[in-house]
Design an enzyme around this catalytic site. Sequence first.
Site, PDB file in Angstrom:
ATOM      1  N   LYS A 172       2.097   3.340  -6.157  1.00 36.31           N
ATOM      2  CA  LYS A 172       1.630   2.281  -6.853  1.00 36.31           C
ATOM      3  C   LYS A 172       2.653   2.010  -8.039  1.00 36.31           C
ATOM      4  O   LYS A 172       2.556   0.960  -8.473  1.00 36.31           O
ATOM      5  CB  LYS A 172       0.403   2.865  -7.422  1.00 36.31           C
ATOM      6  CG  LYS A 172      -0.666   3.419  -6.714  1.00 36.31           C
ATOM      7  CD  LYS A 172      -0.797   2.409  -5.420  1.00 36.31           C
ATOM      8  CE  LYS A 172      -1.617   3.126  -4.406  1.00 36.31           C
ATOM      9  NZ  LYS A 172      -1.280   2.459  -2.944  1.00 36.31           N
TER      10      LYS A 172
ATOM     11  N   GLU B 126     -11.804   3.839  -0.055  1.00 34.49           N
ATOM     12  CA  GLU B 126     -11.582   3.926   1.301  1.00 34.49           C
ATOM     13  C   GLU B 126     -12.318   5.220   1.473  1.00 34.49           C
ATOM     14  O   GLU B 126     -11.934   6.477   1.100  1.00 34.49           O
ATOM     15  CB  GLU B 126     -10.419   3.658   1.991  1.00 34.49           C
ATOM     16  CG  GLU B 126      -9.202   4.583   1.548  1.00 34.49           C
ATOM     17  CD  GLU B 126      -8.383   4.060   0.343  1.00 34.49           C
ATOM     18  OE1 GLU B 126      -7.218   4.315   0.196  1.00 34.49           O
ATOM     19  OE2 GLU B 126      -8.862   2.793  -0.186  1.00 34.49           O
TER      20      GLU B 126
ATOM     21  N   ASP C 201      -3.317  -2.970  -2.298  1.00 31.10           N
ATOM     22  CA  ASP C 201      -4.325  -2.181  -2.460  1.00 31.10           C
ATOM     23  C   ASP C 201      -4.308  -1.104  -3.412  1.00 31.10           C
ATOM     24  O   ASP C 201      -3.364  -1.101  -4.118  1.00 31.10           O
ATOM     25  CB  ASP C 201      -4.471  -1.356  -1.124  1.00 31.10           C
ATOM     26  CG  ASP C 201      -5.820  -0.748  -0.627  1.00 31.10           C
ATOM     27  OD1 ASP C 201      -6.817  -1.166  -1.479  1.00 31.10           O
ATOM     28  OD2 ASP C 201      -5.654   0.155  -0.043  1.00 31.10           O
ATOM     29  N   ASN C 202      -5.553  -0.543  -3.805  1.00 34.55           N
ATOM     30  CA  ASN C 202      -5.681   0.363  -4.668  1.00 34.55           C
ATOM     31  C   ASN C 202      -5.081   0.118  -6.136  1.00 34.55           C
ATOM     32  O   ASN C 202      -4.643   0.781  -7.038  1.00 34.55           O
ATOM     33  CB  ASN C 202      -4.990   1.667  -4.316  1.00 34.55           C
ATOM     34  CG  ASN C 202      -5.352   2.281  -3.215  1.00 34.55           C
ATOM     35  OD1 ASN C 202      -4.617   2.183  -2.101  1.00 34.55           O
ATOM     36  ND2 ASN C 202      -6.680   2.426  -2.924  1.00 34.55           N
TER      37      ASN C 202
ATOM     38  N   ASP D 287       0.702  -1.373  -0.073  1.00 35.80           N
ATOM     39  CA  ASP D 287       0.012   0.067   0.080  1.00 35.80           C
ATOM     40  C   ASP D 287       0.917   1.141   0.030  1.00 35.80           C
ATOM     41  O   ASP D 287       0.532   2.160   0.790  1.00 35.80           O
ATOM     42  CB  ASP D 287      -0.843  -0.006   1.176  1.00 35.80           C
ATOM     43  CG  ASP D 287      -2.186   0.921   1.191  1.00 35.80           C
ATOM     44  OD1 ASP D 287      -2.357   1.694  -0.174  1.00 35.80           O
ATOM     45  OD2 ASP D 287      -2.609   1.480   2.148  1.00 35.80           O
TER      46      ASP D 287
END
Length: 292
Positions: free
Chosen positions: A219, A274, A244-245, A216
């Site tokens: 990216k 989120e 995540d993401n 996380d």
Amino acid sequence: MTTTTHDNHSAFLLSLPNIYSQSPISWCVFSSTMVSGAIALAFLPLVLTFLIRYRYYFVLFYRAVLVRMWYDCTTGLSREERAFQYVLTHAIPGDPESILETFDLWCSKVEFISNIGPKKGKIMDRMLSEHSPLTVLELGSHCGYSTVRIARALPLGARLYSVEMDAINAAIAEKIIRLAGFDDDTVELIVSPSDEVIPRLRADYGLERLDFVFMDHWKKCYRPDLQALEGSGLLGKGSVVLADNVLFPGAPNFLRHVRKSGLYEWKIHRATLEYSKGIRDGMAELVYQGIK
């Protein structure tokens, strides 16, 4: 009486501006104004459609950027420091659940921080419960929210290595982690860039295998860090990587590598971003199979 009325009416008409008697420049200005107005009206439905369709992104921009800039200027504190102060004054020390709930409340009602959050957090909770990992690597501690979330779900004797490159954020994460009641035997915070830490995990920290990895951080680092983990030999059959993401803001190069490598069984857990509504996001769950 009739003649007087007629004369008054004629005088009134003569007093009105006659556009045909204006200069060519005035007529061009008038024409341009009419055309511009017509164009604006023609595009109005398109603009309204755009605003409605992307309203959640405008709300996110307001909460994540504009509100943050305002509080940065008025408080003299960083967003992470403000979050810690709120948690410190509202949460119960030594109670991880209270720490997380207070963090979630602040992120939902006050300022936006891109923690994993409660909804996607429950997916991670379930995965940790199913796999019971003994050695966990977290890439991107940020404020320590996900660190606490992972640590509270680990079995007795497990150890979490959390990596954060930003020294200021790492200091906040350290306070949050210790406030939740976790010591160095359970959570070790490593302040360094992930691409420098991963090659040293075996030599500097004595690791032989990673059971669970949570990504996380930046990216753009997902793919190279995953490849570094593959090359390190620390991923064994059944090791789990959760990222995540991967849909927003997105990690397309990471997903492309996962698809082409043939090293994983994988799937996307779809969710919303989120602390937001209407913005689609997701987490990638990878289970390492090794070279077939």
